[in-house]
Design a protein around this motif. Sequence first.
Motif, PDB file in Angstrom:
ATOM      1  N   GLU A 181      72.437  66.473   1.769  1.00 27.34           N
ATOM      2  CA  GLU A 181      72.246  67.760   2.435  1.00 27.34           C
ATOM      3  C   GLU A 181      70.852  67.918   3.003  1.00 27.34           C
ATOM      4  O   GLU A 181      70.598  68.827   3.796  1.00 27.34           O
ATOM      5  N   ARG A 182      69.932  67.077   2.571  1.00 26.78           N
ATOM      6  CA  ARG A 182      68.555  67.117   3.079  1.00 26.78           C
ATOM      7  C   ARG A 182      68.116  65.709   3.451  1.00 26.78           C
ATOM      8  O   ARG A 182      67.234  65.117   2.812  1.00 26.78           O
ATOM      9  N   PRO A 183      68.678  65.140   4.481  1.00 26.58           N
ATOM     10  CA  PRO A 183      68.303  63.766   4.856  1.00 26.58           C
ATOM     11  C   PRO A 183      66.840  63.643   5.250  1.00 26.58           C
ATOM     12  O   PRO A 183      66.259  62.567   5.158  1.00 26.58           O
ATOM     13  N   TRP A 184      66.232  64.745   5.710  1.00 23.21           N
ATOM     14  CA  TRP A 184      64.829  64.695   6.108  1.00 23.21           C
ATOM     15  C   TRP A 184      63.910  64.485   4.899  1.00 23.21           C
ATOM     16  O   TRP A 184      62.784  64.022   5.064  1.00 23.21           O
ATOM     17  N   HIS A 185      64.376  64.812   3.689  1.00 24.41           N
ATOM     18  CA  HIS A 185      63.547  64.583   2.502  1.00 24.41           C
ATOM     19  C   HIS A 185      63.318  63.081   2.309  1.00 24.41           C
ATOM     20  O   HIS A 185      62.183  62.624   2.150  1.00 24.41           O
ATOM     21  N   GLY A 186      64.392  62.328   2.330  1.00 18.41           N
ATOM     22  CA  GLY A 186      64.250  60.883   2.215  1.00 18.41           C
ATOM     23  C   GLY A 186      63.577  60.271   3.427  1.00 18.41           C
ATOM     24  O   GLY A 186      62.802  59.307   3.311  1.00 18.41           O
ATOM     25  N   ALA A 187      63.860  60.810   4.626  1.00 15.84           N
ATOM     26  CA  ALA A 187      63.231  60.286   5.841  1.00 15.84           C
ATOM     27  C   ALA A 187      61.721  60.472   5.789  1.00 15.84           C
ATOM     28  O   ALA A 187      60.955  59.586   6.202  1.00 15.84           O
ATOM     29  N   LEU A 188      61.258  61.617   5.265  1.00 14.11           N
ATOM     30  CA  LEU A 188      59.821  61.848   5.141  1.00 14.11           C
ATOM     31  C   LEU A 188      59.197  60.867   4.150  1.00 14.11           C
ATOM     32  O   LEU A 188      58.110  60.330   4.394  1.00 14.11           O
ATOM     33  N   ALA A 213      63.451  54.309  14.007  1.00 13.61           N
ATOM     34  CA  ALA A 213      64.330  53.398  13.267  1.00 13.61           C
ATOM     35  C   ALA A 213      64.066  53.471  11.768  1.00 13.61           C
ATOM     36  O   ALA A 213      64.961  53.209  10.951  1.00 13.61           O
ATOM     37  N   VAL A 214      62.846  53.863  11.386  1.00 11.02           N
ATOM     38  CA  VAL A 214      62.489  53.981   9.974  1.00 11.02           C
ATOM     39  C   VAL A 214      63.259  55.122   9.312  1.00 11.02           C
ATOM     40  O   VAL A 214      63.369  55.168   8.082  1.00 11.02           O
ATOM     41  N   LEU A 215      63.814  56.038  10.094  1.00 13.11           N
ATOM     42  CA  LEU A 215      64.529  57.189   9.535  1.00 13.11           C
ATOM     43  C   LEU A 215      65.949  56.857   9.096  1.00 13.11           C
ATOM     44  O   LEU A 215      66.608  57.696   8.482  1.00 13.11           O
ATOM     45  N   LEU A 216      66.445  55.666   9.395  1.00 14.81           N
ATOM     46  CA  LEU A 216      67.830  55.342   9.075  1.00 14.81           C
ATOM     47  C   LEU A 216      68.148  55.482   7.590  1.00 14.81           C
ATOM     48  O   LEU A 216      69.186  56.072   7.245  1.00 14.81           O
ATOM     49  N   PRO A 217      67.315  54.992   6.654  1.00 16.32           N
ATOM     50  CA  PRO A 217      67.639  55.225   5.235  1.00 16.32           C
ATOM     51  C   PRO A 217      67.734  56.706   4.888  1.00 16.32           C
ATOM     52  O   PRO A 217      68.571  57.109   4.074  1.00 16.32           O
TER      53      PRO A 217
END
Length: 568
Positions: free
Chosen positions: A365-372, A267-271
């Motif tokens: 284009e890189r949602p995993w950057h913010g998720a990390l 759930a923390v990955l939503l932002p």
Amino acid sequence: MTRARRLPLPVIVTALLLSLLAVSLILLLRGDAGGAGFLAGYAGAWAVFAAAVVALRRVPRRHVVPLLLAGAVAVTATGLAAAPRTSTDSYRYAWDGRVQAAGVSPYDHAPADPALAGLRDDWLFPGPAACGRGDADLAPLDAGGCTRINRPAVHTIYPPVAEGWFLLVHELSPDDVRHKGLQTGAALLSLAVTGLLVGVLRRRGDPRRAALWAWCPAVPVEAVDNAHVDVLAVLLSVGALALVARRRHLTGGVLLGLAVAAKLLPAVLLPGALSGVRRPRTVVAVTLSAAATVALAYLPYVLLSEGSVLGYLGGYAREEGYDDAGAGGRYALLRLVLPDAWALPAALLGMAAVSVTVWWRGDPERPWHGALSTLGTGFLLLTPGYSWYALLLIALVALDGRWEWLGVALAGAVAYLAGAATGTAAYGAAGAVVCAMWWTRQRSIGRSARTRSEATTPTKDPADTSEPRPAARRSSSPADWPRPGRSTAMGRSPAAASSVSTGSQVGGRCTREVGIVRLSQLRILLAVAEHGGFTAAAQESLLLVRRKVGRAWSERQCPRRYGPVRGR
């Protein structure tokens, strides 16, 4: 063997390091060391892993994927070498699967409930002889006897997708397979994550970063040997972010909801999934699809269960000290500088600030950057004491490439195996490394920006006293813009390409006029890129375009949308 068929030296070196890593993991898992001894061996495996990842950087591109996948299979298989070593959670998984197969909701009865005595066997509930030895992995029962299941007096805590996985493994496993069914299933999920990472990263250039997950010692130890269900949530989370990056927001939201329903942590990955998204319609598509998926996953258990489907969730939060900072080892770094009563509000405020920043300024284009960034910050603020929670963090590091966050994952293992005090020091050191690397990258970005600015600023001869001539205004008509692959004022000669890189005439005009371009009017930028390569002027122009059009353009899109770019 002919010279043409010899393997390059970097391939041989990397293969030898992978062999050493596999052997060290087998010895670690099959040994009897515990606590600090196990941690020392685990740290050694991490050191070999780091050396193998560095060696992979010099491997020729054509050998990368075969070597990466072969190493992933070898490293993952080491987790099958022994019974669970550092966690007993998989025994609860096996029990929940057995209870569901008998037609009983796992949320209604605790393992110690006499009503389920008919489902017990000698594996999960050993006899008096085993109970008399007093093994640390055995929990006593109030009515006498013991069990391998931890917290046998409380109901299950796991969400519905995880419960579905436990039932599936139970149904597909042969009789008396014990822990091997869950370990084998976890190994397959781990390899699926590796394959998904390789696919995503190959589309974006180089898949080498997938080794940060595929060869990481945490995968065979926590995901395979201990068979933690977190690996299922990792697979669903990576798939969700990959779909969101390709603008398939609805499907990505559904996968994110399934990840949350497997392990609440995603759930923390939503932002991160909403990075840079400003359209309300898109925000609603992701959030509502994720929320609806979680609700639908819980619905069957709500209808079939007599009690609450949240199980021991509230009790777990109290037990671990998440609701009261003074009761446990959580919020350890915050408590070094703040009173205990302030730790929880400070953590919530910090997470809110990072989440809003990621959502508003993130790269879609890189949602995993913010998720990390969001997940890693959460780990530093909460300082969890269980090392397997970091499996999701490791997968995001593989996607994004910011290797310094792996220190946070290792700090969780230190906290779990060596105690809270040592874990606090490890989390502090990991946080310091993350901050240092962030500062270093910011300085590098600043220097690059100054270099581009100097390269695109024309110098004036001191002896020249003439007034500068006003720049001629260029037509904004798309038909007048140079087309890629067509002769332009730049020409195709190295001299013309060099003039672009120094910012003279065409490069300078490109940067001056970039403020009026639209996405359909990028021909001059593409011509600059094709004839001169991504040199200083072209890079600055593309970055300016990205700023003007709301981050809808980046250098990474140019080769994908318009074909390969030929450098000088």
